[in-house]
Design a protein around this motif. Structure first.
Motif, PDB file in Angstrom:
ATOM      1  N   ASP A 121      64.226  72.153   8.817  1.00  0.00           N
ATOM      2  CA  ASP A 121      65.115  71.039   8.480  1.00  0.00           C
ATOM      3  C   ASP A 121      66.457  71.520   7.946  1.00  0.00           C
ATOM      4  O   ASP A 121      67.327  70.697   7.639  1.00  0.00           O
ATOM      5  N   VAL A 122      66.637  72.828   7.828  1.00  0.00           N
ATOM      6  CA  VAL A 122      67.891  73.370   7.304  1.00  0.00           C
ATOM      7  C   VAL A 122      69.000  73.148   8.328  1.00  0.00           C
ATOM      8  O   VAL A 122      68.910  73.586   9.475  1.00  0.00           O
ATOM      9  N   ASP A 123      70.031  72.435   7.907  1.00  0.00           N
ATOM     10  CA  ASP A 123      71.187  72.156   8.770  1.00  0.00           C
ATOM     11  C   ASP A 123      72.402  72.819   8.137  1.00  0.00           C
ATOM     12  O   ASP A 123      73.077  72.233   7.285  1.00  0.00           O
ATOM     13  N   ALA A 124      72.666  74.041   8.543  1.00  0.00           N
ATOM     14  CA  ALA A 124      73.734  74.807   7.912  1.00  0.00           C
ATOM     15  C   ALA A 124      74.635  75.422   8.979  1.00  0.00           C
ATOM     16  O   ALA A 124      74.160  76.059   9.912  1.00  0.00           O
ATOM     17  N   SER A 125      75.940  75.223   8.812  1.00  0.00           N
ATOM     18  CA  SER A 125      76.909  75.819   9.730  1.00  0.00           C
ATOM     19  C   SER A 125      78.015  76.547   8.983  1.00  0.00           C
ATOM     20  O   SER A 125      78.914  77.100   9.596  1.00  0.00           O
ATOM     21  N   ALA A 126      77.934  76.560   7.646  1.00  0.00           N
ATOM     22  CA  ALA A 126      78.909  77.246   6.799  1.00  0.00           C
ATOM     23  C   ALA A 126      78.242  77.542   5.462  1.00  0.00           C
ATOM     24  O   ALA A 126      77.218  76.937   5.121  1.00  0.00           O
ATOM     25  N   VAL A 127      78.819  78.468   4.693  1.00  0.00           N
ATOM     26  CA  VAL A 127      78.179  78.869   3.447  1.00  0.00           C
ATOM     27  C   VAL A 127      78.027  77.700   2.477  1.00  0.00           C
ATOM     28  O   VAL A 127      77.074  77.660   1.694  1.00  0.00           O
ATOM     29  N   GLU A 128      78.933  76.749   2.534  1.00  0.00           N
ATOM     30  CA  GLU A 128      78.835  75.589   1.632  1.00  0.00           C
ATOM     31  C   GLU A 128      77.556  74.802   1.868  1.00  0.00           C
ATOM     32  O   GLU A 128      77.045  74.134   0.957  1.00  0.00           O
ATOM     33  N   ASP A 129      77.022  74.883   3.083  1.00  0.00           N
ATOM     34  CA  ASP A 129      75.804  74.142   3.412  1.00  0.00           C
ATOM     35  C   ASP A 129      74.553  74.779   2.808  1.00  0.00           C
ATOM     36  O   ASP A 129      73.463  74.200   2.895  1.00  0.00           O
ATOM     37  N   LEU A 130      74.702  75.952   2.203  1.00  0.00           N
ATOM     38  CA  LEU A 130      73.555  76.618   1.578  1.00  0.00           C
ATOM     39  C   LEU A 130      73.294  76.105   0.166  1.00  0.00           C
ATOM     40  O   LEU A 130      72.305  76.481  -0.462  1.00  0.00           O
ATOM     41  N   GLU A 131      74.166  75.244  -0.318  1.00  0.00           N
ATOM     42  CA  GLU A 131      73.989  74.689  -1.664  1.00  0.00           C
ATOM     43  C   GLU A 131      72.643  73.988  -1.784  1.00  0.00           C
ATOM     44  O   GLU A 131      72.258  73.189  -0.929  1.00  0.00           O
ATOM     45  N   GLY A 132      71.916  74.311  -2.846  1.00  0.00           N
ATOM     46  CA  GLY A 132      70.614  73.705  -3.086  1.00  0.00           C
ATOM     47  C   GLY A 132      69.468  74.371  -2.351  1.00  0.00           C
ATOM     48  O   GLY A 132      68.313  73.972  -2.529  1.00  0.00           O
ATOM     49  N   LEU A 133      69.752  75.392  -1.548  1.00  0.00           N
ATOM     50  CA  LEU A 133      68.710  76.084  -0.787  1.00  0.00           C
ATOM     51  C   LEU A 133      68.281  77.363  -1.489  1.00  0.00           C
ATOM     52  O   LEU A 133      68.963  77.884  -2.365  1.00  0.00           O
ATOM     53  N   ILE A 134      67.132  77.877  -1.091  1.00  0.00           N
ATOM     54  CA  ILE A 134      66.646  79.167  -1.565  1.00  0.00           C
ATOM     55  C   ILE A 134      67.046  80.202  -0.521  1.00  0.00           C
ATOM     56  O   ILE A 134      66.696  80.087   0.655  1.00  0.00           O
ATOM     57  N   VAL A 135      67.783  81.219  -0.952  1.00  0.00           N
ATOM     58  CA  VAL A 135      68.356  82.199  -0.025  1.00  0.00           C
ATOM     59  C   VAL A 135      67.905  83.591  -0.432  1.00  0.00           C
ATOM     60  O   VAL A 135      67.878  83.930  -1.625  1.00  0.00           O
ATOM     61  N   GLY A 136      67.562  84.412   0.559  1.00  0.00           N
ATOM     62  CA  GLY A 136      67.089  85.766   0.288  1.00  0.00           C
ATOM     63  C   GLY A 136      67.920  86.823   0.980  1.00  0.00           C
ATOM     64  O   GLY A 136      68.669  86.537   1.914  1.00  0.00           O
ATOM     65  N   ALA A 137      67.782  88.062   0.511  1.00  0.00           N
ATOM     66  CA  ALA A 137      68.437  89.221   1.123  1.00  0.00           C
ATOM     67  C   ALA A 137      67.719  90.474   0.633  1.00  0.00           C
ATOM     68  O   ALA A 137      66.974  90.443  -0.352  1.00  0.00           O
ATOM     69  N   ALA A 141      75.077  87.449   9.141  1.00  0.00           N
ATOM     70  CA  ALA A 141      74.556  86.221   9.737  1.00  0.00           C
ATOM     71  C   ALA A 141      73.621  85.549   8.739  1.00  0.00           C
ATOM     72  O   ALA A 141      73.039  86.203   7.868  1.00  0.00           O
ATOM     73  N   VAL A 142      73.495  84.237   8.872  1.00  0.00           N
ATOM     74  CA  VAL A 142      72.525  83.470   8.083  1.00  0.00           C
ATOM     75  C   VAL A 142      71.396  83.090   9.019  1.00  0.00           C
ATOM     76  O   VAL A 142      71.597  82.418  10.035  1.00  0.00           O
ATOM     77  N   LEU A 143      70.214  83.555   8.681  1.00  0.00           N
ATOM     78  CA  LEU A 143      69.023  83.350   9.501  1.00  0.00           C
ATOM     79  C   LEU A 143      68.164  82.262   8.870  1.00  0.00           C
ATOM     80  O   LEU A 143      67.948  82.255   7.654  1.00  0.00           O
ATOM     81  N   VAL A 144      67.676  81.326   9.690  1.00  0.00           N
ATOM     82  CA  VAL A 144      66.798  80.248   9.215  1.00  0.00           C
ATOM     83  C   VAL A 144      65.572  80.195  10.112  1.00  0.00           C
ATOM     84  O   VAL A 144      65.555  80.770  11.206  1.00  0.00           O
ATOM     85  N   ALA A 145      64.543  79.500   9.665  1.00  0.00           N
ATOM     86  CA  ALA A 145      63.339  79.341  10.480  1.00  0.00           C
ATOM     87  C   ALA A 145      63.637  78.422  11.655  1.00  0.00           C
ATOM     88  O   ALA A 145      64.324  77.401  11.505  1.00  0.00           O
ATOM     89  N   GLU A 195      66.021  81.809  13.750  1.00  0.00           N
ATOM     90  CA  GLU A 195      67.231  81.691  14.554  1.00  0.00           C
ATOM     91  C   GLU A 195      68.457  81.851  13.672  1.00  0.00           C
ATOM     92  O   GLU A 195      68.417  81.627  12.456  1.00  0.00           O
ATOM     93  N   VAL A 196      69.570  82.258  14.299  1.00  0.00           N
ATOM     94  CA  VAL A 196      70.830  82.412  13.574  1.00  0.00           C
ATOM     95  C   VAL A 196      71.483  81.053  13.426  1.00  0.00           C
ATOM     96  O   VAL A 196      71.761  80.376  14.423  1.00  0.00           O
ATOM     97  N   ALA A 197      71.726  80.640  12.184  1.00  0.00           N
ATOM     98  CA  ALA A 197      72.369  79.351  11.930  1.00  0.00           C
ATOM     99  C   ALA A 197      73.882  79.462  12.068  1.00  0.00           C
ATOM    100  O   ALA A 197      74.521  78.615  12.705  1.00  0.00           O
ATOM    101  N   PHE A 198      74.460  80.509  11.474  1.00  0.00           N
ATOM    102  CA  PHE A 198      75.899  80.741  11.587  1.00  0.00           C
ATOM    103  C   PHE A 198      76.201  82.163  11.135  1.00  0.00           C
ATOM    104  O   PHE A 198      75.322  82.874  10.629  1.00  0.00           O
TER     105      PHE A 198
END
Length: 262
Positions: free
Chosen positions: A137-153, A129-133, A215-218
């Motif tokens: 303002d993050v509007d993501a519903s697919a991995v392509e929407d993560l472009e330009g974002l800072i992502v952690g794991a 799952a992709v978790l966001v605050a 919350e879970v974005a997708f």
């Protein structure tokens, strides 16, 4: 969508194959195990991965993996040794070096890990799952929407593997990938706005979403299966698999699912 495990052992063998810290126990591995006694199985985990394993308000190590592992070891005819709680990416070295005998940490069975350790029959199936605050303002519903974002794991996890794959695909910049020792730290950074999203197993993401401001974005369908890890030369693995089968057959598995996930 997260799925409890329902693949039988024969199907599992066809799908993924049967391949096979803390201060350590010195000496040659041969017959010397984590507890120095073949009747004792010393388990290890990485807490901070609720509801699979975490420290509760009473400072106790609890969770689905903890209960299932202890029930499995007991039914297999062995004594449960003292738990070792360490960072996730230290678990396989701790196992192969003989400091522990058994990994119970929501660990996905994959070919890379099978080169170093053996796995039990799988006991759980999950996706990422992709978790966001919450309210970000993050509007993501697919991995392509993560472009330009800072992502952690978390380091050493398949969530990190998914993030690194996005770097290889050019969706994420390498400098925008953050690696954490554990997911509670990642979620804290997410809440504080230091990272835009984190990639994490669905049940754990849902658990964080129920108690934190996230919350879970997708979801990312990966079809992973979790297994208990043991050394490749540990002949007790067959007993562990037999015990897992009994636990599924007599309803104990469903009772644990109800306790920790429903």
């Amino acid at each position: 969508m997260t799925r409890r495990f329902d693949m039988d052992r024969r199907a599992y063998l066809k799908t993924v194959g049967a391949a096979g810290a803390t201060a350590g126990v010195a000496g040659c591995l041969g017959d010397v195990l984590g507890g120095g006694d073949e009747d004792v199985i010393v388990p290890g985990t990485a807490s901070g991965f609720a509801p699979f394993e975490f420290i509760n308000e009473d400072d106790e190590l609890v969770g689905f993996d903890i209960d299932l592992a202890e029930e499995t070891i007991d039914r297999a005819g062995y004594e449960v040794g003292d738990w070792t709680d360490t960072e996730f990416d230290s678990l396989i070295p701790s196992l192969t070096e003989g400091n522990i005998d058994f990994i119970a940490a929501g660990m996905t069975i994959n070919e890379e890990r099978q080169e170093a350790i053996a796995f039990s029959d799988p006991y759980y199936e999950s996706d990422q799952a992709v978790l966001v605050a919450a309210g970000s303002d993050v509007d993501a519903s697919a991995v392509e929407d993560l472009e330009g974002l800072i992502v952690g794991a978390q380091g050493g996890t398949t969530g990190l593997d998914e993030a690194e794959a996005l770097v290889e695909e050019g969706i994420l910049e390498e400098d925008d990938l953050r690696q954490y020792d554990n997911y509670p730290l990642a979620v804290e950074d997410l809440e504080n706005g230091n990272v835009d999203a984190i990639i994490i197993d669905i049940p754990v993401a849902q658990n964080f979403a129920s108690g934190r401001d996230v919350e879970v974005a997708f979801e990312i369908e990966t079809g992973e299966v979790f297994g208990f890890g043991m050394r490749q030369d540990d002949d007790r693995l067959g007993d562990i698999n037999d015990a897992l089968g009994e636990i599924r057959d007599d309803g104990t598995y469903e009772d644990l699912i109800e306790t920790w996930f429903e």
